[in-house]
Design a protein around this motif. Structure first.
Motif, PDB file in Angstrom:
ATOM      1  N   ASN A   1     -13.112  13.931  -6.425  1.00 49.65           N
ATOM      2  CA  ASN A   1     -13.912  12.819  -6.916  1.00 49.65           C
ATOM      3  C   ASN A   1     -15.048  13.341  -7.800  1.00 49.65           C
ATOM      4  O   ASN A   1     -15.836  14.185  -7.382  1.00 49.65           O
ATOM      5  CB  ASN A   1     -14.481  12.044  -5.732  1.00 49.65           C
ATOM      6  CG  ASN A   1     -15.134  10.744  -6.131  1.00 49.65           C
ATOM      7  OD1 ASN A   1     -15.990  10.697  -7.006  1.00 49.65           O
ATOM      8  ND2 ASN A   1     -14.730   9.667  -5.460  1.00 49.65           N
TER       9      ASN A   1
ATOM     10  N   ASP B   1      -6.769   1.525 -12.377  1.00 48.02           N
ATOM     11  CA  ASP B   1      -8.040   0.821 -12.456  1.00 48.02           C
ATOM     12  C   ASP B   1      -7.999  -0.409 -11.560  1.00 48.02           C
ATOM     13  O   ASP B   1      -6.966  -1.080 -11.434  1.00 48.02           O
ATOM     14  CB  ASP B   1      -8.321   0.378 -13.893  1.00 48.02           C
ATOM     15  CG  ASP B   1      -8.610   1.559 -14.806  1.00 48.02           C
ATOM     16  OD1 ASP B   1      -9.121   2.569 -14.293  1.00 48.02           O
ATOM     17  OD2 ASP B   1      -8.315   1.463 -16.001  1.00 48.02           O
TER      18      ASP B   1
ATOM     19  N   GLU C   1      -8.521  -4.295  -5.368  1.00 50.62           N
ATOM     20  CA  GLU C   1      -9.468  -3.209  -5.574  1.00 50.62           C
ATOM     21  C   GLU C   1      -8.719  -1.909  -5.838  1.00 50.62           C
ATOM     22  O   GLU C   1      -7.532  -1.794  -5.579  1.00 50.62           O
ATOM     23  CB  GLU C   1     -10.367  -3.057  -4.347  1.00 50.62           C
ATOM     24  CG  GLU C   1     -11.185  -4.307  -4.044  1.00 50.62           C
ATOM     25  CD  GLU C   1     -12.183  -4.091  -2.916  1.00 50.62           C
ATOM     26  OE1 GLU C   1     -12.269  -2.961  -2.413  1.00 50.62           O
ATOM     27  OE2 GLU C   1     -12.868  -5.058  -2.572  1.00 50.62           O
ATOM     28  N   MET C   2      -9.439  -0.899  -6.366  1.00 48.28           N
ATOM     29  CA  MET C   2      -8.819   0.405  -6.594  1.00 48.28           C
ATOM     30  C   MET C   2      -8.341   1.003  -5.277  1.00 48.28           C
ATOM     31  O   MET C   2      -9.058   0.984  -4.281  1.00 48.28           O
ATOM     32  CB  MET C   2      -9.817   1.352  -7.258  1.00 48.28           C
ATOM     33  CG  MET C   2      -9.295   2.777  -7.432  1.00 48.28           C
ATOM     34  SD  MET C   2     -10.487   3.893  -8.233  1.00 48.28           S
ATOM     35  CE  MET C   2     -10.096   3.579  -9.954  1.00 48.28           C
TER      36      MET C   2
ATOM     37  N   LEU D   1      -8.110   3.721  -2.933  1.00 48.84           N
ATOM     38  CA  LEU D   1      -8.807   4.969  -2.672  1.00 48.84           C
ATOM     39  C   LEU D   1      -8.749   5.273  -1.188  1.00 48.84           C
ATOM     40  O   LEU D   1      -8.796   4.357  -0.361  1.00 48.84           O
ATOM     41  CB  LEU D   1     -10.278   4.876  -3.091  1.00 48.84           C
ATOM     42  CG  LEU D   1     -10.602   5.001  -4.577  1.00 48.84           C
ATOM     43  CD1 LEU D   1     -12.065   4.653  -4.807  1.00 48.84           C
ATOM     44  CD2 LEU D   1     -10.314   6.417  -5.064  1.00 48.84           C
TER      45      LEU D   1
ATOM     46  N   GLU E   1     -13.966   1.639   0.219  1.00 52.14           N
ATOM     47  CA  GLU E   1     -15.281   2.191  -0.110  1.00 52.14           C
ATOM     48  C   GLU E   1     -15.767   3.185   0.938  1.00 52.14           C
ATOM     49  O   GLU E   1     -16.570   4.072   0.635  1.00 52.14           O
ATOM     50  CB  GLU E   1     -16.307   1.072  -0.315  1.00 52.14           C
ATOM     51  CG  GLU E   1     -16.720   0.340   0.950  1.00 52.14           C
ATOM     52  CD  GLU E   1     -17.743  -0.757   0.660  1.00 52.14           C
ATOM     53  OE1 GLU E   1     -18.639  -0.942   1.491  1.00 52.14           O
ATOM     54  OE2 GLU E   1     -17.629  -1.427  -0.373  1.00 52.14           O
TER      55      GLU E   1
ATOM     56  N   LEU F   1     -16.897   4.083  -8.752  1.00 52.68           N
ATOM     57  CA  LEU F   1     -15.490   4.430  -8.609  1.00 52.68           C
ATOM     58  C   LEU F   1     -15.124   5.550  -9.584  1.00 52.68           C
ATOM     59  O   LEU F   1     -15.646   5.606 -10.701  1.00 52.68           O
ATOM     60  CB  LEU F   1     -14.610   3.211  -8.895  1.00 52.68           C
ATOM     61  CG  LEU F   1     -14.759   2.021  -7.945  1.00 52.68           C
ATOM     62  CD1 LEU F   1     -13.924   0.854  -8.442  1.00 52.68           C
ATOM     63  CD2 LEU F   1     -14.364   2.390  -6.533  1.00 52.68           C
TER      64      LEU F   1
END
Length: 291
Positions: free
Chosen positions: A185, A198, A211-212, A214, A248, A279
């Protein structure tokens, strides 16, 4: 476990970080699943599916098991194979949810498999299985020890962990799904995984936000042995764990889990919110290490 913060606060915090504002960190541990709409786990064992009514649970003990155990929820699904004590095809369904990160079924982990000998595995049975609406716990008893799986049926958060108890370290190999990769990251310097897409967060359709995607591996009393773009190998102390954190929580600026192997939840609790950086913008896979 982390007490969730409202999304509006997380976005405001990200803006503060981007603007260079100072923020105070507090101790962090394993993340907790977000307060998404209620899940609906069903678990199939030996051809019988257990899907408790809302607000109820199903408990099984000392049960011989033949073949994979199928765990299916509204938001996540996976299989547990007693012959390896491993998890396979851990998948986000993409069901409509304000916190969802995919819009179609997406395999996050192809497998999470311990490296054990046939003598350590032997004859496996279900020591304990408990199923609720959005929570499932499976403890498998093997010849050399036990393997515990805990899962939450939410779109993101701290929603999975695997805990070996074999009296000595157990190597566990994480292999990502075909569309995902590990990357460093750019804002935190830590290793995340994702699909590099994205996010779509500016508009809400009738099926909810996207949402992304992750995530991160969340080890406790575990040492990383190997890392490339699709595989991580961990040595996990008996009583330690490998968690899986999505969303998140995977990028917030926590200090990580404590070095604890017993009754660790309370001392890993957060009574506030943590900074969440922006992000990542253009993640690239970690290369295979040179021999």
């Amino acid at each position: 476990m982390i007490i969730r913060k409202p999304r509006s606060l997380a976005l405001a915090t990200a803006a503060l970080i981007a603007g260079g504002a100072a923020l105070t960190l507090v101790p962090a541990g394993a993340a907790q699943a977000k307060a998404s709409p209620k899940g609906d786990f069903a678990v199939t064992v030996n051809g019988t599916t257990y899907n408790p009514a809302e607000g109820k649970d199903v408990k099984l003990k000392d049960l011989a098991v033949a073949g994979p155990i199928a765990v299916r929820g509204k938001h996540v699904g996976f299989d547990v194979n007693p012959s390896t004590l491993g998890v396979y095809n851990y998948t986000l369904t993409g069901a409509a949810d304000p916190e969802r990160m995919v819009t179609e079924p997406t395999v996050v982990f192809a497998s999470k498999v311990p490296v054990l000998t046939p003598a350590q595995i032997g004859t496996v049975k279900i020591d304990r299985l408990e199923v609720k609406d959005d929570d499932a716990t499976i403890i498998l008893s093997a010849a050399g020890g036990k393997m515990k799986f805990q899962a939450k049926d939410f779109a993101q958060g701290g929603i999975f962990q695997q805990e070996p108890e074999f009296g000595s370290n157990v190597e566990i190999v994480h292999t990502l799904g075909p569309k995902l990769f590990y990357f460093v990251n750019e804002f935190t310097g830590k290793i995340n995984f994702g699909d590099g897409k994205d996010p779509v967060t500016t508009a809400q359709s009738s099926t909810g936000y996207h949402e992304m995607l992750l995530g991160k591996d969340s080890p406790q009393v575990a040492t990383k042995l190997y890392q490339d773009g699709s595989v991580t190998r961990w040595s996990v102390t008996s009583g330690g764990r490998l968690g899986g954190v999505l969303g998140e929580d995977a990028i917030e600026l926590s200090q990580g889990a404590t070095n604890c192997t017993s009754k660790c939840q309370a001392q890993n609790q957060i009574h506030g919110s943590l900074p969440v950086p922006p992000l990542p913008t253009d993640p690239t896979p970690i290369p295979v290490p040179a021999n």
